[in-house]
Design a protein around this motif. Sequence first.
Motif, mmCIF file in Angstrom:
data_model
loop_
_atom_site.group_PDB
_atom_site.id
_atom_site.type_symbol
_atom_site.label_atom_id
_atom_site.label_comp_id
_atom_site.label_asym_id
_atom_site.label_seq_id
_atom_site.Cartn_x
_atom_site.Cartn_y
_atom_site.Cartn_z
ATOM 1 N N ASP A 1 105.592 64.064 36.913
ATOM 2 C CA ASP A 1 105.074 62.916 37.170
ATOM 3 C C ASP A 1 104.671 62.477 38.610
ATOM 4 O O ASP A 1 105.329 62.815 39.636
ATOM 5 N N PHE A 2 103.507 61.894 38.859
ATOM 6 C CA PHE A 2 102.959 61.658 40.383
ATOM 7 C C PHE A 2 103.930 61.228 41.097
ATOM 8 O O PHE A 2 103.910 61.838 42.290
ATOM 9 N N PHE A 3 104.734 60.067 40.879
ATOM 10 C CA PHE A 3 105.487 59.289 41.867
ATOM 11 C C PHE A 3 106.885 60.010 41.987
ATOM 12 O O PHE A 3 107.829 59.535 42.829
ATOM 13 N N ASP A 4 107.037 60.923 41.156
ATOM 14 C CA ASP A 4 108.501 61.512 41.180
ATOM 15 C C ASP A 4 108.820 62.762 42.258
ATOM 16 O O ASP A 4 108.581 63.941 41.965
ATOM 17 N N VAL A 5 109.195 62.254 43.234
ATOM 18 C CA VAL A 5 109.458 63.080 44.571
ATOM 19 C C VAL A 5 110.680 64.229 44.272
ATOM 20 O O VAL A 5 110.282 65.328 44.560
ATOM 21 N N ASP A 6 111.718 63.725 43.625
ATOM 22 C CA ASP A 6 112.672 64.866 43.497
ATOM 23 C C ASP A 6 112.563 65.742 42.405
ATOM 24 O O ASP A 6 112.627 66.639 42.501
ATOM 25 N N GLY A 7 111.316 65.506 41.422
ATOM 26 C CA GLY A 7 110.839 66.199 40.415
ATOM 27 C C GLY A 7 109.880 67.137 40.834
ATOM 28 O O GLY A 7 110.006 68.291 40.526
ATOM 29 N N PRO A 22 110.569 68.209 52.596
ATOM 30 C CA PRO A 22 111.772 68.558 53.141
ATOM 31 C C PRO A 22 113.055 69.230 52.222
ATOM 32 O O PRO A 22 113.622 70.253 52.426
ATOM 33 N N ALA A 23 113.046 69.022 51.115
ATOM 34 C CA ALA A 23 114.003 69.588 50.080
ATOM 35 C C ALA A 23 113.522 70.896 49.799
ATOM 36 O O ALA A 23 114.442 71.750 49.736
ATOM 37 N N VAL A 24 112.329 70.873 49.790
ATOM 38 C CA VAL A 24 111.656 72.457 49.393
ATOM 39 C C VAL A 24 112.056 73.380 50.783
ATOM 40 O O VAL A 24 112.621 74.786 50.256
ATOM 41 N N LEU A 25 111.622 72.958 51.677
ATOM 42 C CA LEU A 25 111.964 73.773 52.868
ATOM 43 C C LEU A 25 113.305 74.229 53.130
ATOM 44 O O LEU A 25 113.932 75.208 53.465
ATOM 45 N N ALA A 26 114.210 73.251 52.804
ATOM 46 C CA ALA A 26 115.672 73.442 52.999
ATOM 47 C C ALA A 26 116.284 74.587 52.031
ATOM 48 O O ALA A 26 117.044 75.359 52.101
ATOM 49 N N ALA A 27 115.614 74.401 50.600
ATOM 50 C CA ALA A 27 116.122 75.222 49.740
ATOM 51 C C ALA A 27 115.456 76.777 49.889
ATOM 52 O O ALA A 27 116.141 77.709 49.289
ATOM 53 N N ARG A 28 114.426 76.820 50.094
ATOM 54 C CA ARG A 28 113.641 78.041 50.314
ATOM 55 C C ARG A 28 113.442 78.398 51.900
ATOM 56 O O ARG A 28 112.305 78.080 52.612
ATOM 57 N N PRO A 29 114.292 79.048 52.418
ATOM 58 C CA PRO A 29 114.260 79.237 53.959
ATOM 59 C C PRO A 29 113.011 80.270 54.222
ATOM 60 O O PRO A 29 112.636 80.360 55.501
ATOM 61 N N GLU A 30 112.629 80.874 53.528
ATOM 62 C CA GLU A 30 111.435 81.914 53.827
ATOM 63 C C GLU A 30 109.898 81.339 53.280
ATOM 64 O O GLU A 30 108.971 81.873 53.479
ATOM 65 N N ALA A 31 109.964 80.159 52.704
ATOM 66 C CA ALA A 31 108.662 79.694 52.268
ATOM 67 C C ALA A 31 107.917 79.071 53.457
ATOM 68 O O ALA A 31 108.262 78.478 54.603
ATOM 69 N N GLN A 32 106.529 79.425 53.366
ATOM 70 C CA GLN A 32 105.432 78.745 54.389
ATOM 71 C C GLN A 32 104.512 77.959 53.496
ATOM 72 O O GLN A 32 104.015 78.388 52.448
ATOM 73 N N VAL A 33 104.330 77.014 53.876
ATOM 74 C CA VAL A 33 103.418 75.801 53.280
ATOM 75 C C VAL A 33 102.186 76.053 54.212
ATOM 76 O O VAL A 33 102.162 75.488 55.448
ATOM 77 N N VAL A 34 101.110 75.897 53.337
ATOM 78 C CA VAL A 34 99.644 75.813 54.047
ATOM 79 C C VAL A 34 99.095 74.772 53.378
ATOM 80 O O VAL A 34 98.909 74.745 52.248
ATOM 81 N N ILE A 35 98.711 73.707 54.286
ATOM 82 C CA ILE A 35 97.906 72.353 53.767
ATOM 83 C C ILE A 35 96.399 72.486 54.316
ATOM 84 O O ILE A 35 96.435 72.551 55.644
ATOM 85 N N HIS A 63 100.925 61.947 50.306
ATOM 86 C CA HIS A 63 101.979 61.358 50.590
ATOM 87 C C HIS A 63 103.319 61.781 49.734
ATOM 88 O O HIS A 63 104.706 62.074 50.323
ATOM 89 N N ILE A 64 103.043 61.899 48.452
ATOM 90 C CA ILE A 64 104.157 62.441 47.468
ATOM 91 C C ILE A 64 104.381 63.866 47.857
ATOM 92 O O ILE A 64 105.742 64.456 47.882
ATOM 93 N N PHE A 65 103.475 64.874 48.128
ATOM 94 C CA PHE A 65 103.796 66.140 48.396
ATOM 95 C C PHE A 65 104.633 66.306 49.614
ATOM 96 O O PHE A 65 105.432 67.139 49.933
#
Length: 422
Positions: A351-357, A237-250, A230-232
């Motif tokens: 920190d586990f719960f620090d979404v912005d971090g 959203p912020a990661v994908l907005a800042a890195r338009p070439e990023a591919q995320v594999v889950i 859930h934290i990841f």
Amino acid sequence: MKLLFVHQNFPGQFLHLAPEMQRRGHDVRAVCDAVNNCPPLVPLSRYSFRPQPVDPAATRLGRTYTMTSDRGVVVARHCRSLRERGYVPDVILGHSGWGETLFLKEVWPEARLLVYSEFYYQGRGADAGFDPEFQNAGFDQVMIAQGRAAYQAQAVVHADCGLTPTRWQASTHPPLLRQNLEVIFDGVDCNRLTPNPAASFSLPNGRVLKVGDEVLTFVNRNLEPYRGYHIFMRALPAVLAARPEAQVVIVGGDETSYGQPPKQGGKWKDVILNEVRDRLDLTRVHFTGKVPYDRLVNLIHVSRVHAYLTYPFVLSWSMVEAMAAGALVIGSRTPPVQEMIEDGVTGRLVDFFDVDGWSAALIDALARPEAYLSMRKAARAMVRANYDLRSICLPRQIDLLTRLERGWHTASRPMAQEAPAT
């Protein structure tokens, strides 16, 4: 040596040790649940366990013990039939997590019993009540969590020795039990995980990822809160907005390994994904389900950043494997991870719960891979020096079995005496 492994989901943690002991000429056998369809790495004997429904109102705190001891009785009766046919092992190595080892000393009192005791339930200070969003933190839950440990204590008390993979996991046991634990990690094959600049990974949509691509990975057996899914997802959203070439594999299934399923029904994968779906570019977020190990290794090799989160609970092999493969791991600042990762040296901690971090750390690591090369090299060197399967962990495990077979009972085990500094 006549060596018997007991694990309902064999081989489990004994994937390497059991066949290695057989290769060395020992008489190796295993007992597992009949529903386990594992390949016969060693001769297998299967027991059939059909748990009876347990009424929570009637059994109250004893329901976990009821289920585990019922399985222990079934396993003991099965093993008694082996004894009646003349089989008597010198050493038994069994996982204590499902109650299978509880009564084996009543079947073979002359055998040495080593129990794999990887975690001890606590009312406070570990996983119970850690995440108030999904866990009740009241006093009743404290007693329930602590009460679940009854069968675990019995398993260690009746064994000649306990085995646990990390110092922090050993520290979850009460001091009296901790004295009877040997700390030896399961081991990762650093030779197989050697960085591979030619590696590639095919996505479900047909795209092929290669080393050098901007790849962010998240891997767990199942996608659930215990492993920070859930934290990841909330950080993405912020990661994908800042890195338009990023591919995320889950990577991971949609079952529940730990904790409870969603109260509203459904699967954790979908519940959390639906929460952030409208803020994600889903053409760049790839869910693979569970993948074969060889494909997982290839994925780790092409990963630029690997995120790993966990409650204070059992550490996943995947995190240490990623470090062994030379990946940059950004992990949660929780005790199991802190034992392996030194922040700024062998990886990063958030920190586990620090979404912005999390968003900020992942964005920076994706944007500046050259700044983290020394951490990747240091992580691989640390794992090879301390947790390599062939040179470190297997020899220690084999030495422990040999000492037990020769009549060794107790020894000074300083690694198990206290948790590491964090």
